[in-house]
Design a protein around this motif. Structure first.
Motif, PDB file in Angstrom:
ATOM      1  N   GLY A  73     -13.627   2.131   2.755  1.00 19.75           N
ATOM      2  CA  GLY A  73     -14.477   3.302   2.664  1.00 19.75           C
ATOM      3  C   GLY A  73     -13.798   4.435   1.908  1.00 19.75           C
ATOM      4  N   THR A  74     -14.605   5.319   1.348  1.00 20.09           N
ATOM      5  CA  THR A  74     -14.066   6.472   0.623  1.00 20.09           C
ATOM      6  C   THR A  74     -14.921   7.704   0.895  1.00 20.09           C
ATOM      7  OG1 THR A  74     -15.380   6.013  -1.361  1.00 20.09           O
ATOM      8  CG2 THR A  74     -13.173   5.036  -1.263  1.00 20.09           C
ATOM      9  N   THR A  75     -14.288   8.860   0.810  1.00 19.06           N
ATOM     10  CA  THR A  75     -15.005  10.133   0.749  1.00 19.06           C
ATOM     11  C   THR A  75     -14.409  10.903  -0.429  1.00 19.06           C
ATOM     12  OG1 THR A  75     -13.493  11.420   2.134  1.00 19.06           O
ATOM     13  CG2 THR A  75     -15.164  10.109   3.271  1.00 19.06           C
ATOM     14  N   SER A  76     -14.770  12.161  -0.560  1.00 19.04           N
ATOM     15  CA  SER A  76     -14.218  12.948  -1.660  1.00 19.04           C
ATOM     16  C   SER A  76     -12.735  13.259  -1.455  1.00 19.04           C
ATOM     17  CB  SER A  76     -15.003  14.261  -1.806  1.00 19.04           C
ATOM     18  OG  SER A  76     -14.917  15.028  -0.615  1.00 19.04           O
ATOM     19  N   SER A  77     -12.232  13.083  -0.222  1.00 16.31           N
ATOM     20  CA  SER A  77     -10.832  13.429   0.032  1.00 16.31           C
ATOM     21  C   SER A  77     -10.048  12.354   0.775  1.00 16.31           C
ATOM     22  CB  SER A  77     -10.759  14.730   0.854  1.00 16.31           C
ATOM     23  OG  SER A  77     -11.403  14.558   2.098  1.00 16.31           O
ATOM     24  N   VAL A 124       0.550  -2.490   0.886  1.00 15.25           N
ATOM     25  CA  VAL A 124       0.960  -2.474   2.285  1.00 15.25           C
ATOM     26  C   VAL A 124       2.107  -3.455   2.469  1.00 15.25           C
ATOM     27  CG1 VAL A 124       0.224  -2.873   4.676  1.00 15.25           C
ATOM     28  CG2 VAL A 124      -1.378  -1.903   3.040  1.00 15.25           C
ATOM     29  N   THR A 125       3.058  -3.095   3.344  1.00 17.00           N
ATOM     30  CA  THR A 125       4.115  -4.019   3.745  1.00 17.00           C
ATOM     31  C   THR A 125       4.044  -4.219   5.253  1.00 17.00           C
ATOM     32  OG1 THR A 125       5.743  -2.258   4.097  1.00 17.00           O
ATOM     33  CG2 THR A 125       5.640  -3.240   1.888  1.00 17.00           C
ATOM     34  N   ALA A 126       4.623  -5.335   5.707  1.00 11.94           N
ATOM     35  CA  ALA A 126       4.713  -5.634   7.138  1.00 11.94           C
ATOM     36  C   ALA A 126       6.152  -5.435   7.590  1.00 11.94           C
ATOM     37  CB  ALA A 126       4.263  -7.064   7.408  1.00 11.94           C
ATOM     38  N   THR A 127       6.329  -4.935   8.808  1.00 12.96           N
ATOM     39  CA  THR A 127       7.672  -4.680   9.311  1.00 12.96           C
ATOM     40  C   THR A 127       7.852  -5.283  10.706  1.00 12.96           C
ATOM     41  OG1 THR A 127       7.039  -2.566  10.319  1.00 12.96           O
ATOM     42  CG2 THR A 127       7.806  -2.499   8.043  1.00 12.96           C
ATOM     43  N   ASN A 128       9.089  -5.583  11.042  1.00 10.45           N
ATOM     44  CA  ASN A 128       9.481  -5.907  12.414  1.00 10.45           C
ATOM     45  C   ASN A 128      10.963  -5.615  12.551  1.00 10.45           C
ATOM     46  OD1 ASN A 128      10.834  -8.088  11.270  1.00 10.45           O
ATOM     47  ND2 ASN A 128       9.427  -9.641  12.074  1.00 10.45           N
ATOM     48  N   ALA A 129      11.577  -6.068  13.630  1.00  6.40           N
ATOM     49  CA  ALA A 129      12.974  -5.756  13.872  1.00  6.40           C
ATOM     50  C   ALA A 129      13.898  -6.314  12.804  1.00  6.40           C
ATOM     51  CB  ALA A 129      13.389  -6.290  15.245  1.00  6.40           C
ATOM     52  N   ALA A 130      13.449  -7.349  12.091  1.00  6.43           N
ATOM     53  CA  ALA A 130      14.293  -7.977  11.073  1.00  6.43           C
ATOM     54  C   ALA A 130      14.227  -7.264   9.730  1.00  6.43           C
ATOM     55  CB  ALA A 130      13.902  -9.445  10.898  1.00  6.43           C
ATOM     56  N   GLY A 131      13.211  -6.421   9.521  1.00  7.07           N
ATOM     57  CA  GLY A 131      13.128  -5.707   8.248  1.00  7.07           C
ATOM     58  C   GLY A 131      11.705  -5.557   7.743  1.00  7.07           C
ATOM     59  N   GLU A 132      11.569  -5.282   6.453  1.00  8.25           N
ATOM     60  CA  GLU A 132      10.284  -5.010   5.817  1.00  8.25           C
ATOM     61  C   GLU A 132       9.964  -6.087   4.792  1.00  8.25           C
ATOM     62  OE1 GLU A 132       7.993  -1.234   3.637  1.00  8.25           O
ATOM     63  OE2 GLU A 132      10.189  -1.348   3.634  1.00  8.25           O
ATOM     64  N   SER A 133       8.702  -6.506   4.765  1.00  6.58           N
ATOM     65  CA  SER A 133       8.273  -7.543   3.827  1.00  6.58           C
ATOM     66  C   SER A 133       8.155  -6.993   2.414  1.00  6.58           C
ATOM     67  CB  SER A 133       6.909  -8.092   4.257  1.00  6.58           C
ATOM     68  OG  SER A 133       5.880  -7.144   3.954  1.00  6.58           O
ATOM     69  N   ALA A 134       7.880  -7.881   1.489  1.00  4.03           N
ATOM     70  CA  ALA A 134       7.511  -7.472   0.134  1.00  4.03           C
ATOM     71  C   ALA A 134       6.148  -6.786   0.188  1.00  4.03           C
ATOM     72  CB  ALA A 134       7.447  -8.687  -0.781  1.00  4.03           C
ATOM     73  N   LYS A 135       5.819  -6.043  -0.848  1.00 13.34           N
ATOM     74  CA  LYS A 135       4.532  -5.344  -0.898  1.00 13.34           C
ATOM     75  C   LYS A 135       3.397  -6.334  -1.136  1.00 13.34           C
ATOM     76  CE  LYS A 135       6.082  -0.784  -2.542  1.00 13.34           C
ATOM     77  NZ  LYS A 135       7.536  -1.007  -2.691  1.00 13.34           N
ATOM     78  N   SER A 136       2.241  -6.009  -0.570  1.00 13.29           N
ATOM     79  CA  SER A 136       1.032  -6.801  -0.781  1.00 13.29           C
ATOM     80  C   SER A 136       0.526  -6.621  -2.210  1.00 13.29           C
ATOM     81  CB  SER A 136      -0.062  -6.348   0.184  1.00 13.29           C
ATOM     82  OG  SER A 136      -0.499  -5.030  -0.170  1.00 13.29           O
ATOM     83  N   ALA A 137      -0.465  -7.412  -2.550  1.00 13.94           N
ATOM     84  CA  ALA A 137      -1.167  -7.192  -3.809  1.00 13.94           C
ATOM     85  C   ALA A 137      -1.795  -5.804  -3.786  1.00 13.94           C
ATOM     86  CB  ALA A 137      -2.233  -8.255  -4.012  1.00 13.94           C
ATOM     87  N   ALA A 138      -1.857  -5.152  -4.917  1.00 12.47           N
ATOM     88  CA  ALA A 138      -2.363  -3.780  -4.991  1.00 12.47           C
ATOM     89  C   ALA A 138      -3.886  -3.754  -5.058  1.00 12.47           C
ATOM     90  CB  ALA A 138      -1.783  -3.085  -6.211  1.00 12.47           C
ATOM     91  N   VAL A 139      -4.461  -2.701  -4.479  1.00 14.37           N
ATOM     92  CA  VAL A 139      -5.890  -2.435  -4.629  1.00 14.37           C
ATOM     93  C   VAL A 139      -6.050  -0.996  -5.098  1.00 14.37           C
ATOM     94  CG1 VAL A 139      -6.581  -4.079  -2.853  1.00 14.37           C
ATOM     95  CG2 VAL A 139      -6.189  -1.693  -2.234  1.00 14.37           C
ATOM     96  N   THR A 140      -7.169  -0.721  -5.731  1.00 16.87           N
ATOM     97  CA  THR A 140      -7.455   0.622  -6.232  1.00 16.87           C
ATOM     98  C   THR A 140      -8.641   1.208  -5.487  1.00 16.87           C
ATOM     99  OG1 THR A 140      -6.615   0.097  -8.433  1.00 16.87           O
ATOM    100  CG2 THR A 140      -8.089   1.989  -8.253  1.00 16.87           C
ATOM    101  N   GLY A 141      -8.502   2.437  -5.034  1.00 10.57           N
ATOM    102  CA  GLY A 141      -9.600   3.156  -4.405  1.00 10.57           C
ATOM    103  C   GLY A 141      -9.866   4.439  -5.151  1.00 10.57           C
ATOM    104  N   THR A 142     -11.133   4.731  -5.387  1.00 10.91           N
ATOM    105  CA  THR A 142     -11.522   5.944  -6.111  1.00 10.91           C
ATOM    106  C   THR A 142     -12.313   6.855  -5.194  1.00 10.91           C
ATOM    107  OG1 THR A 142     -11.623   4.708  -8.196  1.00 10.91           O
ATOM    108  CG2 THR A 142     -12.720   6.852  -8.124  1.00 10.91           C
ATOM    109  N   THR A 143     -11.841   8.060  -5.020  1.00  5.15           N
ATOM    110  CA  THR A 143     -12.528   9.013  -4.150  1.00  5.15           C
ATOM    111  C   THR A 143     -13.845   9.458  -4.775  1.00  5.15           C
ATOM    112  OG1 THR A 143     -11.209  10.768  -5.149  1.00  5.15           O
ATOM    113  CG2 THR A 143     -10.444   9.882  -3.048  1.00  5.15           C
ATOM    114  N   ALA A 144     -14.769   9.881  -3.917  1.00  2.00           N
ATOM    115  CA  ALA A 144     -16.067  10.354  -4.379  1.00  2.00           C
ATOM    116  C   ALA A 144     -15.930  11.730  -5.012  1.00  2.00           C
ATOM    117  CB  ALA A 144     -17.050  10.406  -3.211  1.00  2.00           C
ATOM    118  N   SER A 145     -16.971  12.129  -5.702  1.00  2.00           N
ATOM    119  CA  SER A 145     -16.984  13.480  -6.253  1.00  2.00           C
ATOM    120  C   SER A 145     -17.077  14.470  -5.105  1.00  2.00           C
ATOM    121  CB  SER A 145     -18.166  13.661  -7.207  1.00  2.00           C
ATOM    122  OG  SER A 145     -19.392  13.503  -6.516  1.00  2.00           O
TER     123      SER A 145
END
Length: 568
Positions: free
Chosen positions: A190-194, A241-262
């Motif tokens: 979902g998106t809004t103007s902000s 997004v990355t996933a974390t636990n006590a052992a550390g942080e995962s690699a980053k997920s695939a990227a997505v683009t979101g565009t805010t409304a006017s």
């Protein structure tokens, strides 16, 4: 089918309620030597090393979080289906306690730490969810007791992959966690103007997630959704997004683009359209359960929002429909019903369709069912003229997908959409609860949350003290949790039964409701609890139901309604 509403009545003890006040602490990084000290943590060896009360536990092959087995424990009568294990630990050491749970109300905790015993919990959840907290052992502590349990009279819960991760206590255990894989399924919900709302699929073994905006970490989350606010209108942003636990942080997920409304657009606003600053909500019964039968036109003018109870589930996952109980309502026709809704709207009132109730079975558990929900509710709005939707799912909801569903509905209906909620008290005890998460996720399009302050027994207030239902203190100290937890005052309402017949417990006289409103908005007529500040913009109050109110000569709406509308 008529659904006599109301409500679960759990006899919460002060000790249990106090245990729930211990919030999950941020997990500190574990060292290379740390291990999972729990034996048979994934229940792959049945109930070996575990003891469950009253024969309440068994192992099942589905659902499981990992491996081939999981625990299923079923509360019954006065038994809460507690399963325990004594776990060997080292003195003066810090441990991360976690488990994956699903199903009915689920609790995870530890006793015998020698310092502060801790616990955490979640309301009903339709998919696997990780509970996590930390504890420190005392100077002579070599063993602690880890437990899971459900709640009296509630559905069975499932548990898997229990972990007490930290220094090896010498009692054997399962391997230490490994760094989780990168999350998948990242989408813009979902998106809004902000703002831009995101959701993603759970990553196995994760205890939390980090959200990145244009390559920079901007927030963390314990669940699988997040809303980024303070963004510029008509601007594109890239998220990972990355996933974390006590052992550390995962690699980053695939990227997505979101565009805010006017700045002039977007699907919401949360202001409730033309609602008054202070509003009264009443549920109207589409069935005869002994309360006075009404037409919509019979509902007094003191009600600003009328919630039609209830929509019905269909065979399509997530989809709902509405069937007017003409026979039960004395021959009330669909055409009269529609005309009465229009007349109420012409008088400045809002009429919404309520989803759920005590026996409601609508489940929004994936993107497809979220889409079905949004499409079907919007169809009902077009067919009957409803102004929006009320979420009253008392058997649990999935914050990720309910958020998706409501944002999709907002995109269809526009900024005039009314969204109300009626969670139980336990659903709003913590911002980590699914109902509270959902409300915060859609804060920009949410109208009001009218928590049901009844059928609940004792509960915690925002000051960490336990209060009994049926008092000014109960109403004010519990509403304070929402007011301090991120909702705006205009999104908070007090839900009470209209008469002693309307609920199993928790009825208070209308004058007590009025006193609670005065306490929260102006700081007077309080009980022993007095909020640290006042909230003049508090939205108002709700009752179940207009029918039970009518059965009592409209005593509730005549008193509370007039008081709400007289608030400055």
């Amino acid at each position: 089918m008529p659904r006599p509403r109301r409500r679960r009545a759990a006899a919460w003890s002060a000790a249990t309620a106090l245990a729930l006040s211990v919030a999950g602490l941020a997990a500190a990084p574990a060292s290379a030597a740390d291990v999972n000290n729990v034996r048979n943590a994934g229940f792959e060896s049945g109930l070996s090393d575990w003891t469950c009360t009253a024969g309440s536990g068994t192992t099942v092959s589905s659902p499981v979080h990992s491996g081939s087995s999981a625990l299923k424990a079923t509360p019954a009568g006065q038994d809460d289906a507690q399963c325990t294990q004594a776990v060997a630990v080292k003195p003066n050491s810090t441990y991360i306690l976690s488990a994956w749970v699903q199903g009915g109300y689920s609790f995870l905790g530890v006793t015998g730490t020698g310092t502060t015993d801790v616990s955490t919990w979640t309301p009903d959840t339709a998919s696997w969810k990780q509970l996590s907290t930390t504890f420190t052992t005392g100077a002579s502590t070599t063993s602690v007791t880890v437990y899971t349990h459900g709640w009296y009279g509630q559905a069975a819960y499932y548990a898997d992959d229990v972990s007490v991760n930290g220094p090896d206590g010498g009692g054997g255990g399962d391997p230490a966690p490994t760094v989780p894989a990168a999350p998948t399924g990242l989408t813009v919900s979902g998106t809004t103007s902000s703002s831009v709302s995101l959701s993603w699929s759970p990553a196995s073994g994760a205890t939390g997630y980090n959200v990145y905006e244009n390559g920079m970490k901007v927030t963390s989350a314990t669940g699988t959704s997040a809303t980024l606010t303070g963004l510029s209108p008509s601007t594109s942003y890239t998220f990972q997004v990355t996933a974390t636990n006590a052992a550390g942080e995962s690699a980053k997920s695939a990227a997505v683009t979101g565009t805010t409304a006017s700045s002039g657009g977007g699907g919401g606003g949360g202001t409730g359209g033309s609602l008054p600053r202070h509003a009264v909500t009443g549920y109207w019964q589409n069935f005869n359960n002994g309360a006075k039968v009404q037409k919509i036109s019979d509902v007094p003018s003191s009600y600003d929002i009328i919630a039609v109870a209830f929509a019905d589930a269909t065979s399509t996952p997530g989809a709902v429909t509405f069937n007017l109980d003409s026979a039960g309502l004395g021959g009330y026709t669909v055409d009269q019903f529609k005309a009465d809704i229009k007349a109420k709207q012409a008088a400045g009132k809002k009429v919404v369709i309520s989803i759920g109730g005590q026996n409601g079975t609508v489940s929004i558990s994936d993107s497809a069912s979220a889409t079905n929900f949004a499409n079907s509710v919007y169809s009902l709005m077009q067919t009957y003229g409803f102004d929006g939707v009320d979420i009253d799912l008392e058997n649990g909801l999935n914050a990720t997908y309910m958020t998706q569903a409501l944002r999709a509905l907002s995109a269809k209906a526009g900024s005039s959409l009314i969204i109300t909620m009626a969670p139980q008290t336990i659903d709003m005890q913590s911002t980590s609860a699914s109902y509270f998460q959902t409300a915060l996720n859609i804060k920009d399009i949410l109208t009001v949350v009218n928590t049901q302050y009844y059928n609940s027994g004792s509960m915690l207030g925002c000051d960490g003290k336990v209060y009994s239902q049926g008092s000014v203190d109960f109403l004010t100290a519990l509403a304070c949790i929402q007011l301090q937890g991120g909702l705006t005052p205009s999104q908070v309402g007090l839900g009470l039964p209209a008469s002693t017949s309307a609920a199993g417990s928790g009825y208070v006289s209308p004058s007590v409701v009025d006193n609670a409103l005065d306490c929260l908005t102006a700081g007077h007529n309080c009980g022993t609890f007095k909020p640290s500040k006042t909230y003049p913009d508090l939205r108002g109050a709700m009752t179940w139901s207009t029918n039970w109110d009518a059965s009592s000569g409209n005593a509730w709406s005549n008193t509370v309604g007039a008081h709400v509308h007289a608030l400055p």
